[in-house]
Design a protein around this motif. Structure first.
Motif, PDB file in Angstrom:
ATOM      1  N   GLY A  71       0.822  -1.213   0.000  1.00 32.31           N
ATOM      2  CA  GLY A  71       0.000   0.000   0.000  1.00 32.31           C
ATOM      3  C   GLY A  71       0.849   1.253   0.000  1.00 32.31           C
ATOM      4  O   GLY A  71       0.529   2.247  -0.668  1.00 32.31           O
ATOM      5  N   VAL A  72       1.959   1.202   0.746  1.00 28.75           N
ATOM      6  CA  VAL A  72       2.865   2.350   0.797  1.00 28.75           C
ATOM      7  C   VAL A  72       3.498   2.592  -0.572  1.00 28.75           C
ATOM      8  O   VAL A  72       3.711   3.740  -0.976  1.00 28.75           O
ATOM      9  N   LEU A  73       3.791   1.512  -1.291  1.00 29.00           N
ATOM     10  CA  LEU A  73       4.372   1.663  -2.631  1.00 29.00           C
ATOM     11  C   LEU A  73       3.429   2.425  -3.558  1.00 29.00           C
ATOM     12  O   LEU A  73       3.875   3.211  -4.400  1.00 29.00           O
ATOM     13  N   LEU A  74       2.132   2.210  -3.402  1.00 31.21           N
ATOM     14  CA  LEU A  74       1.164   2.957  -4.196  1.00 31.21           C
ATOM     15  C   LEU A  74       1.259   4.445  -3.875  1.00 31.21           C
ATOM     16  O   LEU A  74       1.196   5.293  -4.778  1.00 31.21           O
ATOM     17  N   ALA A  75       1.440   4.771  -2.592  1.00 33.15           N
ATOM     18  CA  ALA A  75       1.593   6.170  -2.181  1.00 33.15           C
ATOM     19  C   ALA A  75       2.862   6.774  -2.775  1.00 33.15           C
ATOM     20  O   ALA A  75       2.893   7.957  -3.141  1.00 33.15           O
ATOM     21  N   VAL A  76       3.924   5.974  -2.898  1.00 35.55           N
ATOM     22  CA  VAL A  76       5.179   6.450  -3.488  1.00 35.55           C
ATOM     23  C   VAL A  76       4.956   6.794  -4.970  1.00 35.55           C
ATOM     24  O   VAL A  76       5.447   7.816  -5.462  1.00 35.55           O
ATOM     25  N   VAL A  77       4.205   5.942  -5.667  1.00 34.94           N
ATOM     26  CA  VAL A  77       3.893   6.205  -7.079  1.00 34.94           C
ATOM     27  C   VAL A  77       3.102   7.511  -7.209  1.00 34.94           C
ATOM     28  O   VAL A  77       3.412   8.360  -8.062  1.00 34.94           O
ATOM     29  N   LEU A  78       2.092   7.690  -6.354  1.00 41.39           N
ATOM     30  CA  LEU A  78       1.286   8.922  -6.394  1.00 41.39           C
ATOM     31  C   LEU A  78       2.137  10.142  -6.065  1.00 41.39           C
ATOM     32  O   LEU A  78       1.985  11.201  -6.680  1.00 41.39           O
ATOM     33  N   THR A 128      -3.083  10.751   1.936  1.00 43.32           N
ATOM     34  CA  THR A 128      -2.387  11.446   3.028  1.00 43.32           C
ATOM     35  C   THR A 128      -0.909  11.088   3.055  1.00 43.32           C
ATOM     36  O   THR A 128      -0.038  11.958   3.193  1.00 43.32           O
ATOM     37  N   ILE A 129      -0.611   9.794   2.926  1.00 43.72           N
ATOM     38  CA  ILE A 129       0.790   9.335   2.921  1.00 43.72           C
ATOM     39  C   ILE A 129       1.522   9.903   1.713  1.00 43.72           C
ATOM     40  O   ILE A 129       2.671  10.364   1.811  1.00 43.72           O
ATOM     41  N   ALA A 130       0.854   9.887   0.558  1.00 40.75           N
ATOM     42  CA  ALA A 130       1.477  10.392  -0.682  1.00 40.75           C
ATOM     43  C   ALA A 130       1.814  11.865  -0.558  1.00 40.75           C
ATOM     44  O   ALA A 130       2.897  12.307  -0.978  1.00 40.75           O
ATOM     45  N   LEU A 131       0.912  12.650   0.030  1.00 43.09           N
ATOM     46  CA  LEU A 131       1.167  14.088   0.194  1.00 43.09           C
ATOM     47  C   LEU A 131       2.315  14.328   1.165  1.00 43.09           C
ATOM     48  O   LEU A 131       3.131  15.239   0.965  1.00 43.09           O
ATOM     49  N   SER A 132       2.402  13.520   2.226  1.00 42.21           N
ATOM     50  CA  SER A 132       3.509  13.652   3.185  1.00 42.21           C
ATOM     51  C   SER A 132       4.840  13.368   2.509  1.00 42.21           C
ATOM     52  O   SER A 132       5.819  14.100   2.687  1.00 42.21           O
ATOM     53  N   ILE A 133       4.875  12.294   1.723  1.00 40.64           N
ATOM     54  CA  ILE A 133       6.107  11.946   1.006  1.00 40.64           C
ATOM     55  C   ILE A 133       6.464  13.037   0.005  1.00 40.64           C
ATOM     56  O   ILE A 133       7.631  13.425  -0.130  1.00 40.64           O
TER      57      ILE A 133
END
Length: 523
Positions: free
Chosen positions: A87-94, A264-269
């Protein structure tokens, strides 16, 4: 595009620098994977992509990208929240997509507003942190992962208590290797030896690493009590076959695209990775001997593409990293050849000779980082900034202290805030100039507005006009101004009534072009 003459001139030194950066980046990638709670190979993937993909697309000649400690906590928390790394990897892509959008929106120009004092403070603080954080590794205490930038550590200790812990847990085998490695690097880099082609091409860091492996081998033969165990060596995953190697890669869970936590995770990254990348780019330009300027918008796009690729195959978030960039410049890297080389070497080595890499003592790599850290935070740098005055030195030293006792992102925010405070204060003070004259027996006060009079000057001008004495002549001159904020014009308009009550003979010059209301000039 690469400058062809520089490419040819520095090709040899760039290859050599790429090798040095690889040696430093390898344990950093592994350590950040551990701190993130991600698969161990995820940091290696990002190191390879940061070198090859981002290195090729970036406009910077010396930036080195890869996984960074600044996003480790975000990833660690995200894995706990999501319950899976996929799931985190998806946030990295976004996050990568968001960075590309920011690049096209020209958001990278914010980097040009980073004050020089803050950038110098960040570089100096990174040098200090490098030295302090590597001391435990130098003496054989390897509980804290390489590259940890924050003051507090995962083991419950902090930067300084860790040093006290070292005193009672010294590994003499690691300590001897550290001092031998330092001695080799110092002697190898002497100008007299650099006259010879072999010493010029063959990096001192690689020489130190090779000899440290041999020293540990001698330990096993003659001094078994000094032999370094696996906790003191590079620890790289070893695949039994090609199928096992492919098993190191992880893929994003696109089924969670509708999960609001992913956004939320994607925006933080996006925020942290972009901020560190922009700062590293500006800092790298400062370190660049040729003082070339990098397009920060291009850098954001390159970082974005790198994060998309990393997220798709199991890598950690990528940023430009000051430590690796500094090591690159220090080792002689002058074009992106060095960055790409480090990525290619990492790819080949982890795929083909991981067992050899796992023989490298961490103590020898600490010696390399000691030298890099010293160059970033040497005493002449402090003297130079101190001579520039308190407006430069205070943001510089406050940034250093903040990074030392918190982390890099906090240091950026606090240091930048202090520097901006001095800029705003100066702007506040220098919005106008006053001059007192005597005209026909009557006191005359001239208030000459500066070129830029902004909203920030409102309070100062208001108080100045309010305290003008009665029975005086007052001239407000805006003829030299390029911009006057409408609020300032309103204050002057209101002062016309005040002037009548205080028997002030008011004269206005050069303000008519800044006012949209005819009433200002009636009567």
């Amino acid at each position: 595009m690469l400058n062809k003459s520089l490419f040819k001139t520095h090709f040899t030194s760039d290859i050599s620098a790429g090798l040095v950066v690889f040696l430093i980046a390898l344990p950093l990638c592994l350590g950040i994977s551990l701190a993130s709670g991600a698969p161990l190979f995820s940091g290696i993937i990002s190191g390879i992509i940061g070198g090859i993909v981002v290195g090729f697309l970036s406009g910077s000649n010396i930036n080195v990208s890869g996984p960074a400690a600044s996003v480790a906590l975000v990833v660690f928390t995200a894995i706990q929240t999501m319950g899976s790394y996929e799931g985190v990897l998806l946030a990295v892509v976004l996050a990568g997509i968001f960075q590309i959008i920011l690049g096209y929106l020209k958001a990278g120009t914010i980097a040009y507003f980073f004050p020089n004092a803050m950038i110098k403070g960040i570089l100096a603080s990174i040098g200090l942190v490098l030295i302090l954080k590597q001391i435990p590794h130098a003496f054989g205490i390897d509980g804290v992962f390489e590259g940890m930038e924050s003051f507090s550590q995962n083991d419950g200790r902090n930067t300084f208590t860790e040093l006290l812990y070292v005193i009672d847990h010294i590994s003499w085998g690691a300590t001897i290797i550290t001092f031998i490695s330092l001695l080799i690097i110092i002697i190898w880099d002497k100008p007299k030896l650099k006259k010879f082609k072999f010493f010029k091409f063959f990096p001192s860091a690689l020489a130190a690493v090779i000899i440290s492996i041999l020293v540990n081998l001698l330990y096993s033969l003659y001094f078994p009590g000094l032999v370094l165990d696996e906790s003191h060596l590079v620890t790289l995953p070893v695949a039994a076959d090609f199928g096992s190697f492919l098993g190191f890669f992880t893929f994003p869970d696109f089924g969670q695209i509708t999960n609001p936590e992913i956004l939320t995770i994607a925006l933080s990254i996006t925020f942290i990775a972009s901020l560190e990348s922009l700062l590293s780019t500006e800092a790298g330009d400062k370190l660049d001997p040729y003082k070339r300027k990098t397009s920060t918008n291009t850098e954001l796009k390159a970082q974005g593409i790198g994060n998309i690729v990393a997220g798709l195959i199991g890598g950690l978030p990528i940023t430009a990293v000051i430590v690796r960039t500094s090591a690159n410049v220090s080792a002689g890297g002058r074009t992106r050849t060095a960055t790409i080389t480090h990525g290619l070497i990492m790819l080949v080595c982890v795929a083909m000779i991981p067992t050899i890499l796992n023989k490298i003592p961490l103590a020898s790599l600490s010696a390399v980082l000691f030298v890099v850290g010293y160059k970033l935070t040497s005493l002449p740098i402090y003297k130079q900034v101190f001579k520039q005055g308190k407006k430069q030195f205070l943001p510089f030293i406050i940034t250093i202290v903040t990074v030392m006792f918190t982390d890099l992102i906090t240091g950026i925010i606090v240091g930048g805030g202090i520097a901006i405070f001095f800029i705003l204060r100066d702007n506040y003070k220098h919005s106008y100039f006053t001059k007192n004259l005597e005209n026909e027996g009557k006191q005359k006060i001239i208030i000459r507005l500066s070129e830029e009079v902004s909203f920030l000057n409102k309070a100062d001008i208001l108080l100045t006009l309010d305290h003008l004495p009665e029975n005086h002549q007052v001239l407000i001159d805006g003829s030299k101004s390029v911009f006057i904020h409408p609020d300032i014009l309103d204050i002057i308009e209101d002062f016309k009534d005040t002037a009548k009550h205080k028997n002030i003979d008011l004269e206005l010059i050069g303000l008519e072009n800044f006012n949209n209301s005819k009433k200002f000039w009636i009567g």
